[in-house]
Design a protein around this motif. Structure first.
Motif, PDB file in Angstrom:
ATOM      1  N   ALA A 136       0.853  -1.193   0.000  1.00  0.00           N
ATOM      2  CA  ALA A 136       0.000   0.000   0.000  1.00  0.00           C
ATOM      3  C   ALA A 136       0.885   1.238   0.000  1.00  0.00           C
ATOM      4  CB  ALA A 136      -0.917   0.007   1.216  1.00  0.00           C
ATOM      5  N   ASP A 137       0.759   2.042  -1.043  1.00  0.00           N
ATOM      6  CA  ASP A 137       1.501   3.301  -1.149  1.00  0.00           C
ATOM      7  C   ASP A 137       0.665   4.385  -0.474  1.00  0.00           C
ATOM      8  OD1 ASP A 137       2.488   5.780  -1.919  1.00  0.00           O
ATOM      9  OD2 ASP A 137       3.079   5.114  -3.917  1.00  0.00           O
ATOM     10  N   GLU A 138       1.048   4.731   0.753  1.00  0.00           N
ATOM     11  CA  GLU A 138       0.306   5.718   1.551  1.00  0.00           C
ATOM     12  C   GLU A 138       0.984   7.089   1.534  1.00  0.00           C
ATOM     13  OE1 GLU A 138      -2.508   5.486   3.341  1.00  0.00           O
ATOM     14  OE2 GLU A 138      -2.934   3.331   3.349  1.00  0.00           O
ATOM     15  N   VAL A 139       1.783   7.337   0.516  1.00  0.00           N
ATOM     16  CA  VAL A 139       2.530   8.596   0.462  1.00  0.00           C
ATOM     17  C   VAL A 139       1.583   9.793   0.522  1.00  0.00           C
ATOM     18  CG1 VAL A 139       3.998  10.026  -1.009  1.00  0.00           C
ATOM     19  CG2 VAL A 139       4.552   7.617  -0.671  1.00  0.00           C
ATOM     20  N   THR A 172      -2.124   9.317   0.944  1.00  0.00           N
ATOM     21  CA  THR A 172      -3.362   9.026   1.669  1.00  0.00           C
ATOM     22  C   THR A 172      -3.167   8.850   3.165  1.00  0.00           C
ATOM     23  OG1 THR A 172      -3.029   6.698   1.087  1.00  0.00           O
ATOM     24  CG2 THR A 172      -4.549   7.952  -0.283  1.00  0.00           C
ATOM     25  N   GLY A 173      -1.938   8.740   3.628  1.00  0.00           N
ATOM     26  CA  GLY A 173      -1.690   8.417   5.025  1.00  0.00           C
ATOM     27  C   GLY A 173      -1.799   9.591   5.976  1.00  0.00           C
ATOM     28  N   PHE A 174      -1.698   9.292   7.274  1.00  0.00           N
ATOM     29  CA  PHE A 174      -1.633  10.264   8.362  1.00  0.00           C
ATOM     30  C   PHE A 174      -2.923  11.063   8.528  1.00  0.00           C
ATOM     31  CE2 PHE A 174       2.618   9.163   7.107  1.00  0.00           C
ATOM     32  CZ  PHE A 174       3.214   8.871   8.335  1.00  0.00           C
ATOM     33  N   GLY A 175      -4.048  10.368   8.350  1.00  0.00           N
ATOM     34  CA  GLY A 175      -5.343  10.961   8.652  1.00  0.00           C
ATOM     35  C   GLY A 175      -5.972  11.778   7.556  1.00  0.00           C
ATOM     36  N   ARG A 176      -5.320  11.899   6.408  1.00  0.00           N
ATOM     37  CA  ARG A 176      -5.841  12.789   5.362  1.00  0.00           C
ATOM     38  C   ARG A 176      -7.217  12.361   4.859  1.00  0.00           C
ATOM     39  NH1 ARG A 176      -4.699  17.001   2.573  1.00  0.00           N
ATOM     40  NH2 ARG A 176      -2.685  17.231   3.604  1.00  0.00           N
ATOM     41  N   THR A 177      -7.490  11.071   4.791  1.00  0.00           N
ATOM     42  CA  THR A 177      -8.802  10.634   4.279  1.00  0.00           C
ATOM     43  C   THR A 177      -9.912  10.782   5.322  1.00  0.00           C
ATOM     44  OG1 THR A 177      -8.425   8.318   4.901  1.00  0.00           O
ATOM     45  CG2 THR A 177      -7.725   9.003   2.691  1.00  0.00           C
ATOM     46  N   GLY A 178      -9.559  11.135   6.546  1.00  0.00           N
ATOM     47  CA  GLY A 178     -10.575  11.453   7.546  1.00  0.00           C
ATOM     48  C   GLY A 178     -11.149  10.265   8.276  1.00  0.00           C
ATOM     49  N   SER A 179     -11.685   9.307   7.571  1.00  0.00           N
ATOM     50  CA  SER A 179     -12.353   8.180   8.218  1.00  0.00           C
ATOM     51  C   SER A 179     -11.371   7.250   8.915  1.00  0.00           C
ATOM     52  CB  SER A 179     -13.168   7.385   7.189  1.00  0.00           C
ATOM     53  OG  SER A 179     -12.319   6.843   6.180  1.00  0.00           O
ATOM     54  N   HIS A 180     -10.136   7.200   8.425  1.00  0.00           N
ATOM     55  CA  HIS A 180      -9.121   6.319   8.989  1.00  0.00           C
ATOM     56  C   HIS A 180      -7.773   7.030   8.965  1.00  0.00           C
ATOM     57  CE1 HIS A 180     -12.225   3.561   7.370  1.00  0.00           C
ATOM     58  NE2 HIS A 180     -11.954   2.837   8.434  1.00  0.00           N
ATOM     59  N   PHE A 181      -6.828   6.517   9.754  1.00  0.00           N
ATOM     60  CA  PHE A 181      -5.492   7.087   9.754  1.00  0.00           C
ATOM     61  C   PHE A 181      -4.728   6.697   8.501  1.00  0.00           C
ATOM     62  CE2 PHE A 181      -1.182   7.985  11.237  1.00  0.00           C
ATOM     63  CZ  PHE A 181      -1.383   9.162  11.946  1.00  0.00           C
ATOM     64  N   TRP A 182      -4.973   5.477   8.011  1.00  0.00           N
ATOM     65  CA  TRP A 182      -4.331   4.987   6.788  1.00  0.00           C
ATOM     66  C   TRP A 182      -5.393   4.734   5.721  1.00  0.00           C
ATOM     67  CZ3 TRP A 182       0.465   6.048   7.434  1.00  0.00           C
ATOM     68  CH2 TRP A 182       1.069   5.902   8.675  1.00  0.00           C
ATOM     69  N   GLY A 183      -5.074   5.052   4.487  1.00  0.00           N
ATOM     70  CA  GLY A 183      -6.029   4.868   3.402  1.00  0.00           C
ATOM     71  C   GLY A 183      -6.458   3.430   3.207  1.00  0.00           C
ATOM     72  N   PHE A 184      -5.535   2.481   3.418  1.00  0.00           N
ATOM     73  CA  PHE A 184      -5.879   1.077   3.173  1.00  0.00           C
ATOM     74  C   PHE A 184      -6.985   0.599   4.105  1.00  0.00           C
ATOM     75  CE2 PHE A 184      -2.256   0.558   6.209  1.00  0.00           C
ATOM     76  CZ  PHE A 184      -2.856  -0.236   7.174  1.00  0.00           C
ATOM     77  N   GLN A 185      -7.133   1.232   5.281  1.00  0.00           N
ATOM     78  CA  GLN A 185      -8.166   0.814   6.222  1.00  0.00           C
ATOM     79  C   GLN A 185      -9.567   1.037   5.664  1.00  0.00           C
ATOM     80  OE1 GLN A 185      -6.400   3.285   9.360  1.00  0.00           O
ATOM     81  NE2 GLN A 185      -6.161   1.448  10.618  1.00  0.00           N
ATOM     82  N   GLY A 186      -9.714   1.989   4.764  1.00  0.00           N
ATOM     83  CA  GLY A 186     -11.006   2.218   4.128  1.00  0.00           C
ATOM     84  C   GLY A 186     -11.390   1.134   3.147  1.00  0.00           C
ATOM     85  N   HIS A 187     -10.442   0.267   2.798  1.00  0.00           N
ATOM     86  CA  HIS A 187     -10.712  -0.843   1.877  1.00  0.00           C
ATOM     87  C   HIS A 187     -10.839  -2.173   2.612  1.00  0.00           C
ATOM     88  CE1 HIS A 187      -9.931   1.433  -1.892  1.00  0.00           C
ATOM     89  NE2 HIS A 187      -9.086   2.122  -1.131  1.00  0.00           N
ATOM     90  N   ASP A 188     -10.760  -2.154   3.944  1.00  0.00           N
ATOM     91  CA  ASP A 188     -10.864  -3.372   4.755  1.00  0.00           C
ATOM     92  C   ASP A 188      -9.794  -4.389   4.357  1.00  0.00           C
ATOM     93  OD1 ASP A 188     -11.882  -5.078   6.710  1.00  0.00           O
ATOM     94  OD2 ASP A 188     -13.324  -6.005   5.340  1.00  0.00           O
ATOM     95  N   VAL A 189      -8.562  -3.915   4.207  1.00  0.00           N
ATOM     96  CA  VAL A 189      -7.433  -4.790   3.895  1.00  0.00           C
ATOM     97  C   VAL A 189      -6.280  -4.475   4.843  1.00  0.00           C
ATOM     98  CG1 VAL A 189      -8.037  -5.031   1.452  1.00  0.00           C
ATOM     99  CG2 VAL A 189      -6.469  -3.196   2.161  1.00  0.00           C
ATOM    100  N   VAL A 190      -5.372  -5.436   4.978  1.00  0.00           N
ATOM    101  CA  VAL A 190      -4.114  -5.216   5.700  1.00  0.00           C
ATOM    102  C   VAL A 190      -2.991  -5.597   4.750  1.00  0.00           C
ATOM    103  CG1 VAL A 190      -2.675  -5.823   7.664  1.00  0.00           C
ATOM    104  CG2 VAL A 190      -5.159  -5.695   7.951  1.00  0.00           C
ATOM    105  N   PRO A 191      -2.201  -4.634   4.277  1.00  0.00           N
ATOM    106  CA  PRO A 191      -1.106  -4.924   3.347  1.00  0.00           C
ATOM    107  C   PRO A 191       0.021  -5.693   4.040  1.00  0.00           C
ATOM    108  CG  PRO A 191      -1.639  -2.570   3.434  1.00  0.00           C
ATOM    109  CD  PRO A 191      -2.288  -3.213   4.611  1.00  0.00           C
ATOM    110  N   ASP A 192       0.940  -6.187   3.232  1.00  0.00           N
ATOM    111  CA  ASP A 192       2.155  -6.812   3.749  1.00  0.00           C
ATOM    112  C   ASP A 192       3.254  -5.782   3.958  1.00  0.00           C
ATOM    113  OD1 ASP A 192       1.245  -9.667   3.479  1.00  0.00           O
ATOM    114  OD2 ASP A 192       1.091  -9.029   1.390  1.00  0.00           O
ATOM    115  N   ILE A 193       3.226  -4.735   3.133  1.00  0.00           N
ATOM    116  CA  ILE A 193       4.210  -3.644   3.213  1.00  0.00           C
ATOM    117  C   ILE A 193       3.450  -2.331   3.020  1.00  0.00           C
ATOM    118  CG2 ILE A 193       6.288  -2.624   2.209  1.00  0.00           C
ATOM    119  CD1 ILE A 193       7.018  -5.364   1.101  1.00  0.00           C
ATOM    120  N   VAL A 194       3.795  -1.327   3.807  1.00  0.00           N
ATOM    121  CA  VAL A 194       3.208   0.007   3.659  1.00  0.00           C
ATOM    122  C   VAL A 194       4.339   1.009   3.458  1.00  0.00           C
ATOM    123  CG1 VAL A 194       1.713   1.766   4.666  1.00  0.00           C
ATOM    124  CG2 VAL A 194       1.310  -0.652   5.194  1.00  0.00           C
TER     125      VAL A 194
END
Length: 514
Positions: A319-322, A324-346
């Motif tokens: 997941a490239d959070e460059v 989307t990360g650090f709360g920018r999407t509002g609903s979650h701290f990381w963008g991948f959390q909005g997709h209900d996934v857990v990456p292997d590498i962030v």
């Protein structure tokens, strides 16, 4: 009261004047009543919100000297924005000041980089304190910062994502993530999405799938792009696809609990796996929301199914959070959390340091261990300054409630921009989450053909002239990118919407005069 007939504007003179009134501007494709609705705002030039901060007096080379030095001593590939480039002198939270003291509301945040605000006092104080203690020592020595920050950062991740490697940029982070995936899996091939931007290094260029960022030289090999699941511009999409307060205006015939668009894009993903790569792959990399390509969002469930398909072939999911990360999407701290996934590498950068050059790769202990078979070293990654700044940024996000602010103000902005989409034929799509917003400009909504670049640029210039700085992106540079510091207020948001509306009205007037 008897209403006047609603005549097409094409049958009316260029300017209509009422008794005692000034000229009324006429717009193509709208009737007079609709135009008057657009012009209910009290003034043509929206009033900028107040700011008590007073910038220092500019004391450096003249503007003309700056332009000369830029031409003669800076690589020409490092282009500037606007017909008359801005000479920025100072920043304060959401504000930028030029060399003449003019104030601008920064709605691009140094390309989604200024997360908590320009010269945020907590971050500034932390940097000043650390620089007085220890400016640099490589990670070959223990210094308090790197351990403290690594623990603090990784505590924000789910599951076993608990090991961090600190870098200097997002390009470096993505470069390293590819290396890790290939070493760990002993596979080579990588899948990426068209329209994704992951960096400009020779290695990362292979997974960057926007032509204007590529050169005709050898770059990252064994990287394969697959169809972008863009529910606005792509072949499939409907009015319920996105995880966003605003959906496309495309019709949707999906039955309850199904998404035709998602299924079709997953079919394309499967086709890439069956035709372009071996039975085993190293990785799949994607941004949770594409940034440079204009805040493109995927159908709900797409990323989850794609991750499963990649893992079935032995690959890791990055997941490239460059952006989307650090709360920018509002609903979650990381963008991948909005997709209900857990990456292997962030991977992450930009907002991690609020403008200080730093990035990071976070993964599991098992995956991280693969790099010990050789020597992997970064001179500046994890330096004391970066760790102090990064820690202060995390504190500011938490203490200032900036993730929640992104959610509240971002949702307000999206809904207000959606109203402009409904009023203006040239606004084809409004999308995003939190304070990561895209506004895609089109010739008309039916064709969805991109608005010509010259017209997009003039709207961009008009916004700047009224004191609002926004970015551009998309394959044709047809999408306005809105990613301000997360400290903006509702008053700032309303000013930005008013400025953008006025810029759209001016664009319609220019179109009418042609």
């Amino acid at each position: 009261m008897v209403r006047s007939p609603r005549l097409p504007l094409a049958r009316l003179p260029r300017f209509l004047a009422g008794k005692g009134a000034g000229p009324v501007r006429v717009l193509p494709g709208r009737d007079v009543h609709q135009y008057q609705e657009l012009k209910k705002s009290p003034c043509l030039q929206p009033k900028m919100p107040p700011c008590a901060f007073v910038p220092e007096k500019y004391d450096s080379y003249s503007y003309e000297q700056m332009l000369r030095i830029r031409r003669e001593n800076v690589f020409p590939s490092l282009h500037t924005c606007y017909k008359r480039p801005l000479l920025i002198h100072q920043g304060h939270m959401q504000w930028l000041f030029d060399y003449e003291g003019r104030r601008y509301l920064d709605f691009f945040g140094g390309i989604a980089t200024v997360s908590v605000g320009h010269c945020h006092p907590k971050v500034t104080a932390a940097a000043q304190k650390q620089f007085g203690l220890l400016g640099h020592t490589s990670s070959i020595y223990l210094h308090p910062g790197i351990q403290e920050y690594a623990e603090k950062l990784t505590s924000l991740f789910p599951g076993s994502l608990k090991v961090a490697y600190l870098t200097n940029s997002g390009t470096e982070a993505n470069d390293l993530a590819l290396l890790i995936a290939r070493v760990f899996t002993r596979n080579t091939d990588v899948i990426c999405l068209r329209g994704g931007y992951h960096g400009g290094s020779t290695y990362a260029m292979g997974i960057t799938s926007i032509g204007r960022y590529k050169y005709g030289v050898a770059n990252g090999a064994n990287c394969h792009s697959t169809m972008l699941p863009d529910v606005f511009r792509g072949p499939w999409g409907g009015s319920h696809c996105r995880d966003s307060p605003v959906q496309t205006i495309r019709n949707c015939s999906c039955s309850s609990g199904t998404c035709h668009a998602k299924d079709q894009y997953i079919a394309q993903f499967k086709d890439t796996l069956q035709t372009c790569v071996p039975n085993k792959v190293a990785a799949f990399i994607a941004e949770p929301i594409q940034g440079v390509n204009g805040t493109v969002q995927f159908p709900r469930g797409f990323l989850k199914e794609a991750y499963q398909l990649v893992r079935e072939r032995g690959g890791l999911c990055i997941a490239d959070e460059v952006q989307t990360g650090f709360g920018r999407t509002g609903s979650h701290f990381w963008g991948f959390q909005g997709h209900d996934v857990v990456p292997d590498i962030v991977t992450m950068a930009k907002g991690i340091g609020n403008g200080f050059p730093m990035g990071a790769v976070v993964t599991t202990p098992e995956i991280a261990y693969c790099l010990t078979e050789s020597l992997q070293f970064n001179t500046f990654g994890g330096n004391p300054m970066a760790c102090a700044v990064g820690s202060a940024v995390l504190d500011a996000i938490s203490e200032d409630g900036l993730q929640e602010n992104s959610h509240q103000i971002g949702t307000h902005l999206l809904l207000e921009f959606a109203k402009l989409r409904d009023k203006f034929e040239s606004v084809g799509d409004v999308r995003g989450k939190g304070l990561m917003i895209g506004i895609e400009m089109v010739k008309n909504k039916e064709s969805r053909q991109p608005l010509p670049l010259g017209e997009v640029d003039q709207i961009w210039e008009d916004c700047k002239d009224m004191g609002l700085l926004i970015g551009k992106g998309g394959m044709h540079l047809q999408t306005f990118r809105i990613k301000p510091p997360m400290c903006i207020t509702k008053e700032d948001a309303d000013f930005a919407v008013a400025v953008f509306q006025e810029a759209l009205i001016r664009h319609m007037e220019r179109t009418a005069e042609k």
